[in-house]
Write an enzyme that holds these catalytic residues in place. Structure first.
Site, PDB file in Angstrom:
ATOM      1  N   CYS A   1       0.837  -1.195   0.016  1.00  0.00           N
ATOM      2  CA  CYS A   1       0.037  -0.077   0.029  1.00  0.00           C
ATOM      3  C   CYS A   1       0.778   1.230  -0.088  1.00  0.00           C
ATOM      4  O   CYS A   1       1.940   1.256  -0.150  1.00  0.00           O
ATOM      5  CB  CYS A   1      -0.822   0.231   1.204  1.00  0.00           C
ATOM      6  SG  CYS A   1      -0.086   0.030   2.746  1.00  0.00           S
TER       7      CYS A   1
ATOM      8  N   GLY B   1      -1.247   0.768  -4.785  1.00  0.00           N
ATOM      9  CA  GLY B   1      -2.423  -0.358  -4.379  1.00  0.00           C
ATOM     10  C   GLY B   1      -3.757   0.203  -5.054  1.00  0.00           C
ATOM     11  O   GLY B   1      -3.982   1.465  -5.269  1.00  0.00           O
TER      12      GLY B   1
ATOM     13  N   ASN C   1       1.794   0.548   5.804  1.00  0.00           N
ATOM     14  CA  ASN C   1       2.296  -0.016   4.681  1.00  0.00           C
ATOM     15  C   ASN C   1       3.399  -1.098   5.141  1.00  0.00           C
ATOM     16  O   ASN C   1       4.400  -0.509   5.876  1.00  0.00           O
ATOM     17  CB  ASN C   1       3.042   1.217   3.710  1.00  0.00           C
ATOM     18  CG  ASN C   1       3.864   0.720   2.773  1.00  0.00           C
ATOM     19  OD1 ASN C   1       3.646  -0.541   2.385  1.00  0.00           O
ATOM     20  ND2 ASN C   1       5.025   1.266   2.160  1.00  0.00           N
ATOM     21  N   GLY C   2       3.285  -2.239   4.787  1.00  0.00           N
ATOM     22  CA  GLY C   2       4.339  -3.144   5.257  1.00  0.00           C
ATOM     23  C   GLY C   2       3.807  -4.722   5.517  1.00  0.00           C
ATOM     24  O   GLY C   2       2.866  -4.772   5.411  1.00  0.00           O
TER      25      GLY C   2
ATOM     26  N   TYR D   1      11.137  -1.250  -9.290  1.00  0.00           N
ATOM     27  CA  TYR D   1       9.572  -1.258  -9.768  1.00  0.00           C
ATOM     28  C   TYR D   1       8.668  -0.252  -9.051  1.00  0.00           C
ATOM     29  O   TYR D   1       7.813   0.304  -9.436  1.00  0.00           O
ATOM     30  CB  TYR D   1       9.366  -2.586  -9.979  1.00  0.00           C
ATOM     31  CG  TYR D   1       7.705  -3.008 -10.289  1.00  0.00           C
ATOM     32  CD1 TYR D   1       7.456  -2.654 -11.278  1.00  0.00           C
ATOM     33  CD2 TYR D   1       7.148  -3.644  -9.150  1.00  0.00           C
ATOM     34  CE1 TYR D   1       6.103  -2.677 -11.569  1.00  0.00           C
ATOM     35  CE2 TYR D   1       5.768  -3.836  -9.531  1.00  0.00           C
ATOM     36  CZ  TYR D   1       5.232  -3.589 -10.761  1.00  0.00           C
ATOM     37  OH  TYR D   1       3.955  -3.738 -10.970  1.00  0.00           O
TER      38      TYR D   1
END
Length: 478
Positions: A14, A41, A115-116, A255
């Protein structure tokens, strides 16, 4: 990557965003920030706001513009907001698992976006459930909320820091109380988080690309092991953990991140361009044209063309109106899905020796489909360059990856992969070449575990369970 069929790309969980201002529209700022972070996301989005007394959250499935199609969250005198865009790595893609999470507890109201991925979430959650705690979601993020709510520390800063010391893994957080905006980054710095500021507002964002659209300027990155608190007195910084070894995710540069972002001092575009240049040197490939798998391979492809002197052209066109990725149940439908996403330009590749650049190969299925597409368009030969080393190991730190046996590089040599995808030649960027590409950041401060099996944080004791994104849902079915 192109695979809208069976997720040949790795997906990060995310993006998070937070805004604090007594004069700006923090809901709009957060909406714009999430729009800029949409690449992190596409499953769901949400925004929580507060006016200092009340707190409300709006969440939904889909893209940011779909969730807030009709109206943004609004509250008179709102001055703090946090937002979230999600790709699931723990828990199914369900409305119940969308973020930010909002709860009422003895200390007041709190909203949190994460996030993670927490490597010890299963253990902590199991202990809490045995103590009578109730969980409403199947995501590891809810563990954070419960730890904060259970803390006996008097101040919210202390509650959060006490909770952070109990967890392991990768995380960046934005947390909102009735009067404070809080950000935190794990001690290894796996995931990015930066600070922005204007004369009238403070912002926290997963990437710097979201700052300008929100009307603020980049200040700095949140340091690994740092907690920042923004309130009426400005920004305060706290160190909640010592940094033993920085381990920023190298795939942010390969990426995940948007090319116009700067992470820990390194411009993402510059890193990818240099990856392409080094690919040209390492591979020594010759050809008539260089093409990319759009959009993620484009910057590296232009770097390859610059270094080699071989012209870069558009050989593959991406359908930018196809919407979100989706999964098809049959091989025939999966092949059709790729054709919907990408099309070969016959006049550009026919009778040409083509050098095709992409950022990674995970399972190899999509790469094979693209090679066949180019051959059907008349390409004389296809040499593939990949701007990352072979991915042979899963990620446990916030990327939705396959189990190891599904990673093609875990079971096949480079030549076997080349044969599997049907290319005439194949070259992966070396780890040394990758490190050379990150010239503005310390390449030793990166995590390369997916390439070399050297994990900076201990893995779940039961890898089969720890790596399962549906671990909490499976546990309930037992």
């Amino acid at each position: 990557m192109v695979d809208i069929s069976a997720s040949s790309k790795w997906h990060e969980e995310c993006g998070v965003f937070g805004a604090y201002s007594h004069t700006e529209d923090v809901s709009l700022m957060t909406y714009l920030g999430l729009y800029a972070l949409q690449h992190r996301g596409q499953e769901s989005a949400g925004i929580a706001i507060t006016d200092g007394a009340w707190m409300d959250v709006t969440r939904g499935m889909g893209l940011v513009n779909e969730v807030f199609r009709h109206q943004l969250p609004h509250m008179d005198n709102q001055y703090i907001a946090i937002g979230h865009v999600r790709y699931s790595t723990t828990g199914s893609s369900l409305l119940a698992n969308t973020q930010p999470l909002m709860v009422n507890y003895a200390g007041g109201k709190i909203s949190l976006a994460h996030n993670g991925n927490l490597t010890n979430a299963s253990q902590i959650r199991r202990e809490m459930e045995e103590q009578g705690n109730v969980f409403q979601t199947s995501i590891d993020t809810e563990v954070f909320v419960n730890l904060i709510a259970k803390s006996k520390q008097p101040a919210i800063e202390d509650k959060v820091m006490e909770s952070l010391k109990k967890i392991k893994g990768a995380y960046c957080l934005t947390i909102m109380t009735e009067n404070k905006l809080i950000g935190a980054r794990d001690p290894h710095g796996f995931r990015p988080l930066c600070i922005g500021k204007s004369d009238t507002a403070w912002v926290l964002s997963s990437e710097s690309c979201a700052l300008e659209v929100a009307g603020v300027k980049y200040v700095r990155d949140v340091e690994p092991g740092e907690l920042v608190v923004i309130d009426k007195d400005g920004l305060k910084s706290y160190k909640f953990a010592e940094v033993e070894k920085k381990a920023a995710c190298i795939f942010e540069y390969i990426y995940f991140a948007r090319p116009d972002s700067v992470i820990d001092g390194q411009c993402v575009h510059d890193a990818r361009f240099m990856m392409g240049r080094i690919l040209a040197r390492e591979s020594g490939f010759k050809g008539d044209v260089v093409i990319s798998v759009p959009d993620s391979g484009t910057t590296a492809a232009t770097g390859f063309a610059y270094e080699s002197g071989i012209p870069f052209i558009e050989g593959l066109i991406k359908n930018r109106y196809i919407g979100r990725t989706f999964i098809q149940p049959t091989q025939k439908k999966r092949d059709t899905a790729v054709k919907l996403k990408l099309g070969a330009i016959v006049s550009a590749v026919k009778d040409k020796d083509v050098i095709m650049v992409d950022d990674s190969i995970v399972r190899g299925t999509t790469s094979g489909k693209i090679v066949r597409m180019l051959r059907n368009a008349g390409a004389k030969s296809i040499k593939m360059c990949v701007s990352s080393p072979p991915i042979g190991y899963p990620c446990y730190y916030g990327i939705d990856t396959s189990i190891r046996k599904e990673l093609i590089a875990a079971t096949k040599s480079v030549d076997e992969i080349r044969e599997y995808i049907g290319a005439d030649a194949l070259h992966f960027l070396s780890i040394d070449g990758l490190k050379q590409s990150i010239s503005e950041a310390n390449s030793d401060d990166m995590c390369y575990a997916c390439f070399n099996n050297s994990y900076p944080v201990e893995l779940p004791k039961d890898d089969a369970v720890g790596a399962d994104k549906y671990v909490f849902e499976h546990a309930k079915k037992k």
